[in-house]
Design a protein around this motif. Structure first.
Motif, PDB file in Angstrom:
ATOM      1  N   PHE A 385     -29.890  31.646  73.123  1.00  0.00           N
ATOM      2  CA  PHE A 385     -28.636  31.423  72.186  1.00  0.00           C
ATOM      3  C   PHE A 385     -29.204  30.271  70.428  1.00  0.00           C
ATOM      4  O   PHE A 385     -29.658  29.854  70.480  1.00  0.00           O
ATOM      5  CB  PHE A 385     -28.029  30.668  73.356  1.00  0.00           C
ATOM      6  CG  PHE A 385     -26.947  29.616  72.564  1.00  0.00           C
ATOM      7  CD1 PHE A 385     -25.577  30.669  72.781  1.00  0.00           C
ATOM      8  CD2 PHE A 385     -26.445  28.383  72.141  1.00  0.00           C
ATOM      9  CE1 PHE A 385     -24.350  29.890  72.472  1.00  0.00           C
ATOM     10  CE2 PHE A 385     -25.201  28.694  71.438  1.00  0.00           C
ATOM     11  CZ  PHE A 385     -24.319  29.361  71.880  1.00  0.00           C
ATOM     12  N   ASP A 386     -28.697  31.131  69.736  1.00  0.00           N
ATOM     13  CA  ASP A 386     -28.710  30.870  68.554  1.00  0.00           C
ATOM     14  C   ASP A 386     -28.005  30.466  68.169  1.00  0.00           C
ATOM     15  O   ASP A 386     -26.893  31.230  67.504  1.00  0.00           O
ATOM     16  CB  ASP A 386     -28.816  32.186  67.691  1.00  0.00           C
ATOM     17  CG  ASP A 386     -29.471  32.407  66.145  1.00  0.00           C
ATOM     18  OD1 ASP A 386     -29.741  30.939  65.726  1.00  0.00           O
ATOM     19  OD2 ASP A 386     -30.202  32.941  65.634  1.00  0.00           O
ATOM     20  N   VAL A 387     -27.874  28.900  68.724  1.00  0.00           N
ATOM     21  CA  VAL A 387     -26.854  27.804  67.360  1.00  0.00           C
ATOM     22  C   VAL A 387     -26.150  28.206  66.096  1.00  0.00           C
ATOM     23  O   VAL A 387     -25.600  27.889  66.040  1.00  0.00           O
ATOM     24  CB  VAL A 387     -27.766  26.650  67.856  1.00  0.00           C
ATOM     25  CG1 VAL A 387     -26.623  25.174  67.126  1.00  0.00           C
ATOM     26  CG2 VAL A 387     -27.905  26.389  69.244  1.00  0.00           C
ATOM     27  N   ARG A 388     -27.936  28.790  64.911  1.00  0.00           N
ATOM     28  CA  ARG A 388     -27.370  28.668  63.465  1.00  0.00           C
ATOM     29  C   ARG A 388     -26.436  29.786  63.451  1.00  0.00           C
ATOM     30  O   ARG A 388     -26.107  29.441  62.887  1.00  0.00           O
ATOM     31  CB  ARG A 388     -28.649  28.266  63.173  1.00  0.00           C
ATOM     32  CG  ARG A 388     -29.564  27.129  63.448  1.00  0.00           C
ATOM     33  CD  ARG A 388     -30.715  27.566  62.282  1.00  0.00           C
ATOM     34  NE  ARG A 388     -31.233  26.535  62.852  1.00  0.00           N
ATOM     35  CZ  ARG A 388     -32.081  25.771  63.256  1.00  0.00           C
ATOM     36  NH1 ARG A 388     -32.306  26.656  64.552  1.00  0.00           N
ATOM     37  NH2 ARG A 388     -32.625  24.481  63.039  1.00  0.00           N
ATOM     38  N   SER A 392     -23.135  29.631  62.007  1.00  0.00           N
ATOM     39  CA  SER A 392     -22.055  30.315  60.694  1.00  0.00           C
ATOM     40  C   SER A 392     -21.311  31.478  60.966  1.00  0.00           C
ATOM     41  O   SER A 392     -20.147  31.531  60.007  1.00  0.00           O
ATOM     42  CB  SER A 392     -23.365  31.195  60.127  1.00  0.00           C
ATOM     43  OG  SER A 392     -24.454  30.882  59.800  1.00  0.00           O
ATOM     44  N   SER A 393     -21.472  32.196  62.666  1.00  0.00           N
ATOM     45  CA  SER A 393     -20.090  32.782  62.348  1.00  0.00           C
ATOM     46  C   SER A 393     -18.932  32.105  62.375  1.00  0.00           C
ATOM     47  O   SER A 393     -17.961  32.122  61.753  1.00  0.00           O
ATOM     48  CB  SER A 393     -20.240  33.692  63.338  1.00  0.00           C
ATOM     49  OG  SER A 393     -21.077  34.080  63.868  1.00  0.00           O
ATOM     50  N   ILE A 394     -19.243  30.655  63.082  1.00  0.00           N
ATOM     51  CA  ILE A 394     -17.461  30.023  63.104  1.00  0.00           C
ATOM     52  C   ILE A 394     -17.184  29.028  61.796  1.00  0.00           C
ATOM     53  O   ILE A 394     -16.398  29.565  61.546  1.00  0.00           O
ATOM     54  CB  ILE A 394     -17.640  28.593  63.941  1.00  0.00           C
ATOM     55  CG1 ILE A 394     -18.035  29.245  65.431  1.00  0.00           C
ATOM     56  CG2 ILE A 394     -16.751  27.007  63.546  1.00  0.00           C
ATOM     57  CD1 ILE A 394     -18.174  27.659  66.176  1.00  0.00           C
ATOM     58  N   HIS A 397     -15.101  32.178  60.010  1.00  0.00           N
ATOM     59  CA  HIS A 397     -13.734  32.880  60.293  1.00  0.00           C
ATOM     60  C   HIS A 397     -13.351  31.640  60.355  1.00  0.00           C
ATOM     61  O   HIS A 397     -11.982  32.187  59.908  1.00  0.00           O
ATOM     62  CB  HIS A 397     -14.340  32.255  62.258  1.00  0.00           C
ATOM     63  CG  HIS A 397     -12.170  32.491  62.846  1.00  0.00           C
ATOM     64  ND1 HIS A 397     -12.336  33.308  63.028  1.00  0.00           N
ATOM     65  CD2 HIS A 397     -12.068  31.225  63.691  1.00  0.00           C
ATOM     66  CE1 HIS A 397     -10.998  33.198  63.338  1.00  0.00           C
ATOM     67  NE2 HIS A 397     -10.785  31.627  63.705  1.00  0.00           N
ATOM     68  N   GLU A 398     -13.426  30.222  59.751  1.00  0.00           N
ATOM     69  CA  GLU A 398     -12.734  29.385  59.264  1.00  0.00           C
ATOM     70  C   GLU A 398     -12.579  29.832  58.162  1.00  0.00           C
ATOM     71  O   GLU A 398     -10.846  29.372  57.700  1.00  0.00           O
ATOM     72  CB  GLU A 398     -13.543  27.975  59.139  1.00  0.00           C
ATOM     73  CG  GLU A 398     -13.855  27.283  61.104  1.00  0.00           C
ATOM     74  CD  GLU A 398     -14.267  26.254  60.377  1.00  0.00           C
ATOM     75  OE1 GLU A 398     -15.277  25.735  60.036  1.00  0.00           O
ATOM     76  OE2 GLU A 398     -14.219  25.450  62.142  1.00  0.00           O
ATOM     77  N   GLU A 399     -13.622  29.957  56.885  1.00  0.00           N
ATOM     78  CA  GLU A 399     -12.850  30.683  55.490  1.00  0.00           C
ATOM     79  C   GLU A 399     -12.229  31.533  55.682  1.00  0.00           C
ATOM     80  O   GLU A 399     -11.316  32.157  54.773  1.00  0.00           O
ATOM     81  CB  GLU A 399     -14.364  31.408  54.601  1.00  0.00           C
ATOM     82  CG  GLU A 399     -14.349  31.408  53.784  1.00  0.00           C
ATOM     83  CD  GLU A 399     -16.101  31.384  52.732  1.00  0.00           C
ATOM     84  OE1 GLU A 399     -16.163  31.579  51.581  1.00  0.00           O
ATOM     85  OE2 GLU A 399     -17.125  31.367  54.226  1.00  0.00           O
ATOM     86  N   LEU A 400     -12.397  32.577  56.834  1.00  0.00           N
ATOM     87  CA  LEU A 400     -11.472  33.916  56.191  1.00  0.00           C
ATOM     88  C   LEU A 400      -9.896  33.010  57.254  1.00  0.00           C
ATOM     89  O   LEU A 400      -8.665  33.497  56.682  1.00  0.00           O
ATOM     90  CB  LEU A 400     -11.641  34.406  57.684  1.00  0.00           C
ATOM     91  CG  LEU A 400     -12.895  35.300  56.655  1.00  0.00           C
ATOM     92  CD1 LEU A 400     -13.964  36.154  58.430  1.00  0.00           C
ATOM     93  CD2 LEU A 400     -12.829  36.179  55.713  1.00  0.00           C
ATOM     94  N   GLU A 401      -9.704  32.881  58.159  1.00  0.00           N
ATOM     95  CA  GLU A 401      -8.651  31.820  58.513  1.00  0.00           C
ATOM     96  C   GLU A 401      -7.895  31.203  56.914  1.00  0.00           C
ATOM     97  O   GLU A 401      -6.668  30.863  57.465  1.00  0.00           O
ATOM     98  CB  GLU A 401      -8.928  30.682  59.317  1.00  0.00           C
ATOM     99  CG  GLU A 401      -8.922  32.018  60.836  1.00  0.00           C
ATOM    100  CD  GLU A 401      -7.546  32.359  61.164  1.00  0.00           C
ATOM    101  OE1 GLU A 401      -6.687  31.776  61.233  1.00  0.00           O
ATOM    102  OE2 GLU A 401      -7.815  33.142  62.131  1.00  0.00           O
ATOM    103  N   ALA A 402      -8.516  30.328  55.997  1.00  0.00           N
ATOM    104  CA  ALA A 402      -8.324  29.333  55.279  1.00  0.00           C
ATOM    105  C   ALA A 402      -7.549  31.145  54.203  1.00  0.00           C
ATOM    106  O   ALA A 402      -6.744  30.378  53.271  1.00  0.00           O
ATOM    107  CB  ALA A 402      -8.949  28.871  54.414  1.00  0.00           C
TER     108      ALA A 402
END
Length: 535
Positions: A385-388, A392-394, A397-402
């Protein structure tokens, strides 16, 4: 009465000179005797007080011949303390109108109420003249910059010494005499006699006698004759042989023995040397060559007092003492202020140390949490499980949602603002395109403001027959409604009806419209800048 609580300078004011003593726990030491006729008297005395005596507080002890005493009654009228004090001052002024240096001392003796006679308190009124010697003394003290511990009269301040000496010489307490007489010759040659009744001053006399005791018989005879003159006064003060009398004389051993042989009165007599009397009174006087001079005994007794029996009141004394007292008070206030400031600084230092300790604990906890986090990340990575990557994906996603535009909310707000009477010809929504220069200008206009998320342009067309002013008012009203419905948005009119825009492909030059009779529509535009987005 305690021993010396502080070092002092004692000025013994005599008729022939000013005797300057430096008093300490080891006893008084005669520093200098300055004659009144000495050149630069004030400067010399001031220098001695400042340099030789260390500018210690000055006690002025008056031992001059011209001292005035009166025994007065003050009727008890039942008035308040303030009124009684006023009456006492007035009566004191009446008693000694020409002597500004005066004071009153209450006695234990009371006058009881009797037929035709009201009850009264008994006082001793004391005063001295404002002489040249007194003015010289005060001027010297003023120039020395030393403080004044007090100004007093030697017979009054030594009256309790006479009583203490008589009490210690009387072995049986139930045989304490009512009357006590102290006889002592001073350095100026005068003989000072102090008479007390029940420990309080009753009479004092100073008279000249032979200045030395090289002829002990002559000296003793003159002292005895002066004592007999004093006894002749006592009958006026109510003396009776049944009251008891103790006489103490300071003398050399040989002269004292002769003097004792002369006494025929019914009294207890003691001839003591200076050292013997000082030892009985527990007074340190140091080594003295001449054992018959008693003035140093008075200086030692008065010099160790923390409170005087009768401090004399005088304007000249206040002029010297009050500024010194004010300076001491200011110094005390400054000290207290500094202490309070130090206390506050100490408290703030403790608080700062506490904050530093809390910061250190928080840093330690952060380091511990970071260590636990890294260990957990490593454990997840070992499980595939690659936490980093997830983080980064989250973030992406938050940047795109913004950056997403809530277009439905925008259209709903525009529709509510238009109402039923207005319609749009065109609405265009786009992301703002800012160049580097425009970004800089925007930041200068509104420092710290982020760029809007989007821009929406609304276009409305009005017929050419529309009243321009009425149309512009409608556009302004629409702008205001949009500002209320869309909070956080910037709404502005970018084109009013008065601006011409040609439609249907008809091009008419300016100035030809009226002449050519061409009709054209009016176009209005409103710009909506969306809420602040990423800067």
């Amino acid at each position: 009465m305690s021993l010396f609580t502080q070092n002092r300078t004692v000025l013994l004011v005599s008729d022939d000179a000013l005797y300057i003593y430096k008093a300490s726990s080891k006893g008084p030491q005669l520093v200098e005797a300055v004659p009144w006729e000495a050149e630069r008297f004030e400067e010399s005395v001031a220098s001695i007080i400042a340099k030789d005596c260390g500018r210690k507080p000055v006690l002025i002890l008056n031992d001059m011949v011209e001292q005035f005493y009166r025994k007065e009654r003050l009727v008890r009228t039942g008035v308040g303390m303030l009124d009684k004090t006023t009456m006492l001052k007035r009566k004191l002024h009446v008693a000694f109108p020409n002597h500004p240096i005066r004071a009153a001392m209450p006695l234990k003796e009371k006058v009881q109420k009797a037929d035709g006679q009201p009850a009264a308190d008994v006082y001793i009124f004391a005063a001295i003249a404002d002489t040249q010697h007194f003015r010289k003394t005060m001027a010297a003290v003023r120039k020395s910059l030393a403080s004044v511990a007090g100004f007093c009269l030697l017979p009054v301040e030594s009256s309790d010494m006479v009583g203490a000496l008589a009490a210690k010489l009387t072995r049986q307490k139930n045989q304490q005499p009512v009357w006590s007489v102290f006889i002592g010759q001073h350095r100026n040659g005068s003989l000072r006699q102090i008479v007390t009744k029940n420990g309080e001053l009753a009479l004092t006399r100073m008279s000249p006698i032979v200045e030395d005791d090289s002829d002990p018989a002559r000296w003793a005879n003159e002292v005895y004759q002066e004592f007999k003159a004093t006894m002749s006064y006592l009958s006026r003060f109510g003396y009776g042989e049944e009251d008891g009398l103790r006489v103490t004389a300071i003398a050399d051993t040989a002269a004292g023995d002769i003097l004792e042989g002369l006494f025929e009165e019914d009294c207890a007599f003691d001839a003591l040397t200076l050292s013997e009397a000082a030892k009985i009174l527990n007074l340190p006087v140091g080594y003295q060559d001449d054992q018959r001079h008693a003035d140093i005994l008075h200086v030692a007794w008065a010099g160790r007092k923390s409170r005087l029996i009768l401090p004399m009141k005088a304007v000249q004394v206040d002029e010297v003492s009050r500024p010194r007292q004010a300076a001491v008070l200011v110094s005390l206030l400054l000290f207290l202020g500094a202490a309070f400031l130090g206390y506050q600084i100490m408290g703030q230092s403790q608080e700062l140390l506490g904050i530093r300790a809390e910061l250190k604990d928080m840093r330690d906890k952060k380091i511990q949490l970071d260590s636990q986090y890294q260990a957990e990340v490593q454990r997840k990575e070992e499980l595939g499980f690659d936490v980093r990557l997830v983080q980064s994906s989250i973030a992406v996603h938050e940047e795109l949602e913004a950056g997403n535009i809530d277009i439905l909310a925008l259209f709903k707000g525009v529709g509510e603002a238009l109402g039923k009477d207005l319609r749009l010809d065109e609405i265009s929504v786009s992301y703002p395109k800012k160049t580097t220069v425009s970004n800089v200008i925007g930041q200068m206009a509104k420092p710290g403001a982020a760029a809007p998320l989007y821009e929406a342009r609304l276009k409305m067309t009005y017929p050419g027959t529309t009243d321009v002013e009425k149309g512009n008012n409608e556009v302004r009203a629409l702008r205001d409604r949009l500002s209320k419905i869309l909070p956080g948005h910037e709404v502005a009119v970018t084109k009013y009806l008065k601006d011409y825009e040609y439609t249907e492909g008809i091009i008419v030059e300016t100035g030809d419209l009226n002449t050519q009779g061409v009709s054209q529509d009016f176009v209005a535009e409103i710009l909506i800048k969306g809420p602040e987005g990423r800067s």
